[in-house]
Design a protein around this motif. Structure first.
Motif, PDB file in Angstrom:
ATOM      1  N   LEU A  47      29.176  15.882   2.592  1.00 29.80           N
ATOM      2  CA  LEU A  47      30.434  16.329   3.204  1.00 29.80           C
ATOM      3  C   LEU A  47      31.461  15.200   3.230  1.00 29.80           C
ATOM      4  O   LEU A  47      32.642  15.409   2.951  1.00 29.80           O
ATOM      5  CB  LEU A  47      30.173  16.827   4.625  1.00 29.80           C
ATOM      6  CG  LEU A  47      29.380  18.139   4.725  1.00 29.80           C
ATOM      7  CD1 LEU A  47      28.988  18.400   6.177  1.00 29.80           C
ATOM      8  CD2 LEU A  47      30.184  19.304   4.167  1.00 29.80           C
ATOM      9  N   ALA A  48      30.994  13.996   3.528  1.00 30.99           N
ATOM     10  CA  ALA A  48      31.918  12.849   3.580  1.00 30.99           C
ATOM     11  C   ALA A  48      32.506  12.583   2.198  1.00 30.99           C
ATOM     12  O   ALA A  48      33.701  12.288   2.063  1.00 30.99           O
ATOM     13  CB  ALA A  48      31.187  11.618   4.107  1.00 30.99           C
ATOM     14  N   ALA A  49      31.676  12.713   1.169  1.00 32.62           N
ATOM     15  CA  ALA A  49      32.164  12.484  -0.201  1.00 32.62           C
ATOM     16  C   ALA A  49      33.237  13.520  -0.553  1.00 32.62           C
ATOM     17  O   ALA A  49      34.273  13.182  -1.133  1.00 32.62           O
ATOM     18  CB  ALA A  49      31.005  12.565  -1.194  1.00 32.62           C
ATOM     19  N   ALA A  79      25.736  15.099  -4.767  1.00 31.35           N
ATOM     20  CA  ALA A  79      24.638  15.710  -4.004  1.00 31.35           C
ATOM     21  C   ALA A  79      23.672  14.613  -3.569  1.00 31.35           C
ATOM     22  O   ALA A  79      23.862  13.438  -3.916  1.00 31.35           O
ATOM     23  CB  ALA A  79      23.906  16.751  -4.855  1.00 31.35           C
ATOM     24  N   CYS A  80      22.638  15.007  -2.843  1.00 28.91           N
ATOM     25  CA  CYS A  80      21.585  14.073  -2.416  1.00 28.91           C
ATOM     26  C   CYS A  80      20.211  14.659  -2.740  1.00 28.91           C
ATOM     27  O   CYS A  80      20.045  15.884  -2.744  1.00 28.91           O
ATOM     28  CB  CYS A  80      21.617  13.846  -0.907  1.00 28.91           C
ATOM     29  SG  CYS A  80      23.171  13.222  -0.281  1.00 28.91           S
ATOM     30  N   LEU A  82      36.941  19.156 -11.635  1.00 25.61           N
ATOM     31  CA  LEU A  82      36.297  20.110 -10.740  1.00 25.61           C
ATOM     32  C   LEU A  82      35.263  19.316  -9.949  1.00 25.61           C
ATOM     33  O   LEU A  82      34.373  18.688 -10.526  1.00 25.61           O
ATOM     34  CB  LEU A  82      35.613  21.221 -11.532  1.00 25.61           C
ATOM     35  CG  LEU A  82      34.966  22.300 -10.659  1.00 25.61           C
ATOM     36  CD1 LEU A  82      36.030  23.173 -10.004  1.00 25.61           C
ATOM     37  CD2 LEU A  82      34.037  23.169 -11.492  1.00 25.61           C
ATOM     38  N   PHE A  83      35.415  19.335  -8.641  1.00 22.70           N
ATOM     39  CA  PHE A  83      34.517  18.558  -7.773  1.00 22.70           C
ATOM     40  C   PHE A  83      33.428  19.499  -7.280  1.00 22.70           C
ATOM     41  O   PHE A  83      33.698  20.463  -6.566  1.00 22.70           O
ATOM     42  CB  PHE A  83      35.329  18.000  -6.597  1.00 22.70           C
ATOM     43  CG  PHE A  83      34.666  16.848  -5.915  1.00 22.70           C
ATOM     44  CD1 PHE A  83      34.734  15.571  -6.457  1.00 22.70           C
ATOM     45  CD2 PHE A  83      33.985  17.028  -4.718  1.00 22.70           C
ATOM     46  CE1 PHE A  83      34.121  14.486  -5.816  1.00 22.70           C
ATOM     47  CE2 PHE A  83      33.371  15.960  -4.080  1.00 22.70           C
ATOM     48  CZ  PHE A  83      33.446  14.690  -4.627  1.00 22.70           C
ATOM     49  N   ALA A 113      25.717  11.188  -3.172  1.00 25.63           N
ATOM     50  CA  ALA A 113      26.860  11.144  -2.257  1.00 25.63           C
ATOM     51  C   ALA A 113      26.960   9.815  -1.525  1.00 25.63           C
ATOM     52  O   ALA A 113      28.054   9.284  -1.320  1.00 25.63           O
ATOM     53  CB  ALA A 113      26.741  12.297  -1.257  1.00 25.63           C
ATOM     54  N   SER A 114      25.824   9.242  -1.141  1.00 24.88           N
ATOM     55  CA  SER A 114      25.842   8.007  -0.337  1.00 24.88           C
ATOM     56  C   SER A 114      26.369   6.824  -1.127  1.00 24.88           C
ATOM     57  O   SER A 114      26.851   5.851  -0.559  1.00 24.88           O
ATOM     58  CB  SER A 114      24.447   7.711   0.202  1.00 24.88           C
ATOM     59  OG  SER A 114      23.529   7.653  -0.867  1.00 24.88           O
ATOM     60  N   GLU A 115      26.296   6.886  -2.457  1.00 28.31           N
ATOM     61  CA  GLU A 115      26.875   5.832  -3.282  1.00 28.31           C
ATOM     62  C   GLU A 115      28.351   6.122  -3.527  1.00 28.31           C
ATOM     63  O   GLU A 115      29.204   5.255  -3.371  1.00 28.31           O
ATOM     64  CB  GLU A 115      26.140   5.748  -4.629  1.00 28.31           C
ATOM     65  CG  GLU A 115      24.778   5.102  -4.527  1.00 28.31           C
ATOM     66  CD  GLU A 115      24.877   3.656  -4.048  1.00 28.31           C
ATOM     67  OE1 GLU A 115      25.742   2.908  -4.544  1.00 28.31           O
ATOM     68  OE2 GLU A 115      24.100   3.291  -3.153  1.00 28.31           O
TER      69      GLU A 115
END
Ligand code: F6R
Length: 365
Positions: free
Chosen positions: A113-115, A56-57, A99-100, A84-86
């Motif tokens: 979303l990218a992660a 999450a962010c 479980l993601f 997420a950005s890391e």
């Protein structure tokens, strides 16, 4: 429509008892979680989960940090949390039985979303989303979805989205814990505590006037420190984020036990220190951390359980909160910190609902 409220943020803070209740609705009996209500495939997907990876962010990341304490404590399942950005820009190892879990108010945060899309390539057991916007990209791309029922959140600073995320995460944790040996008695005790949340949050909201009074002490300050231990550490992080975002006062959060390892050097009479102190097994340790701050002339603002026996004295301002179950305490203790930031910002005359440089939904990197 802001109705009777001066800002959307204040309105949304006051909506919390209702939206927390809406997020519980249909998912709990008096004493247990209704796993079916989390999705017909929930039982199957939660079986044999050996690890939870939360992504999450911002504020949603803080919700994930609280959830990690719950998941490891109640379900005994190892849990990792990362922004997420890391996560998306490093090589990561995902076990097949993971479980993601993505947490996002908007469901459109680009990094989150990218992660998720990246992790899908690496393989995992299932993707669970905790989200507030039906039909969002995150909801569409996940196997299992637990919607928060916060309703539209207009204020850029997230408030009701956070406490409903926590409510949904706790309900999810109980469902997972049941597959991992949590007793029906233990489940019942926590479900009963969840049912008390709307009333307890209402009680905290009634402190609004007193918190507004307290906020005057922050108006002319440039820095502040937020302390918490255990699952209240992410609450401190969230309190600090709120103050930064809307009042532009520099705020840093530390786990109280880290004070001696550096930040204590910053403490003086110009550095207000905010602490969340529910009545849990870390209370005595926290009290000695408060002594350390006081001994250096730091002014303390303590939100404490009324039975915790934290005494107001010169330089120590204590706001008494209702007694709450240690598991649900992070949800209740978030609220006074939201109100504190709100009132500091109002006093400073900043744009509370639209803070400078920020957007509600971060759909680009
Ligand atoms: C802080 C805030 C942001 C968001 C973050 C993630 O008050 O609102 O930190 O929490 O941008 O947004 P979502 O939850 O929509 O993915």
């Amino acid at each position: 429509d802001k109705g009777e409220y001066r800002h959307f943020m204040l309105k949304e803070i006051h909506e919390q008892p209702r939206v927390i209740k809406a997020t519980m609705e249909g998912r709990l009996t008096d004493t247990s979680v209704l796993e079916q209500a989390l999705g017909t495939s929930a039982g199957k997907l939660l079986e044999n989960v050996r690890h939870v990876q939360i992504i999450a962010c911002g504020t949603s990341f803080h919700a994930g940090m609280v959830a990690r304490y719950w998941i490891e404590d109640l379900a005994g399942v190892p849990c990792s949390v990362e922004v997420a950005s890391e996560f998306r820009y490093r090589k990561h190892v995902i076990q097949p039985d993971t479980l993601f879990l993505c947490i996002s108010q908007s469901g459109e945060t680009a990094d989150t979303l990218a992660a998720l899309r990246q992790a899908k390539k690496a393989g995992f057991r299932a993707a669970l989303a905790i989200c507030n916007v039906p039909g969002s990209s995150l909801v569409r791309e996940s196997d299992l979805v637990i919607m928060t029922q916060a309703g539209p959140e207009i204020g850029v600073a997230s408030t009701k989205a956070f406490t409903t995320q926590l409510t949904a995460l706790l309900i999810f944790t109980l469902a997972l814990a049941r597959h991992n040996g949590l007793s029906t008695e233990a489940e019942a005790e926590i479900v009963e505590a969840i049912h008390l949340l709307p009333g307890q949050v209402d009680q905290v909201l009634a402190l609004d006037g007193e918190i507004a009074e307290m906020s005057r002490a922050f108006m002319d300050k440039h820095h502040s420190l937020f302390l918490g231990r255990g699952s209240q550490f992410p609450v401190a992080l969230e309190g600090a984020l709120k103050l930064k975002e809307i009042s532009y006062i520099h705020a840093e959060a530390y786990p109280a036990g880290e004070l001696k390892h550096g930040p204590l050097a910053l403490v003086d009479s110009e550095m207000p220190v905010v602490t969340v102190a529910p009545n849990n097994d870390l209370l005595e340790k926290l009290k000695s951390n408060l002594e350390e701050v006081r001994a250096r002339g730091g002014e303390l603002f303590v939100f404490a359980d009324k039975v915790a026996d934290v005494k107001a004295q010169d330089g120590i301002h204590v706001m008494q909160l209702p007694s709450v179950h240690p598991i649900t305490a992070p949800i209740v203790y978030t609220v006074p910190l939201q109100l504190l930031s709100y009132h500091v910002a109002v006093l400073k005359g900043t744009d509370v609902d639209q803070p400078r440089n920020l957007a509600k939904s971060v759909t680009v990197e």
